[in-house]
Write a protein that holds these residues in place. Structure first.
Motif: not given
Length: 103
Positions: A10-12, A17-23, A73-82
């Motif tokens: 993950v880019s610094p 954002q990456f961690e927040q998606r898992f939270r 469904q879980g992997h198609a959620r909106s807000g995916a990282l670019p």
């Protein structure tokens, strides 16, 4: 029992954002038969990957998850990282867990 380790570089500037998606993850995997646990391992050195580590009763249980509607469904959620959020090739590793008695 198996573990599935998904290594993600993950880019610094996208780490938070990456961690927040898992939270805030959908949690759809939690109710899947054979699912035991999910851990996100944060790298301690710059340039190393995150590891998303899941534990399953069996490989069959993991494969059932990856072919399920809940997985899609879980992997198609909106807000995916670019795409630019990831700066290296990832990798998926599956391991059997060997359990040894304590001494």
């Amino acid at each position: 029992m198996i573990t599935v380790a998904n290594r993600m570089y993950v880019s610094p500037e996208y780490r938070e954002q990456f961690e927040q998606r898992f939270r805030q993850r959908a949690g759809l995997v939690d109710g899947m038969p054979g699912f035991l646990a999910n851990h996100v391992l944060r790298p301690t050195k710059e340039g190393e990957p995150y590891v998303v580590l899941t534990f399953w009763d069996s490989r069959e249980a993991f494969e059932a998850w990856t072919s399920s509607d809940a997985f899609r469904q879980g992997h198609a959620r909106s807000g995916a990282l670019p795409k630019e959020a990831f700066n290296g090739p990832g990798g998926l590793e599956v391991h059997e867990v060997l359990e040894f008695g304590a001494g």
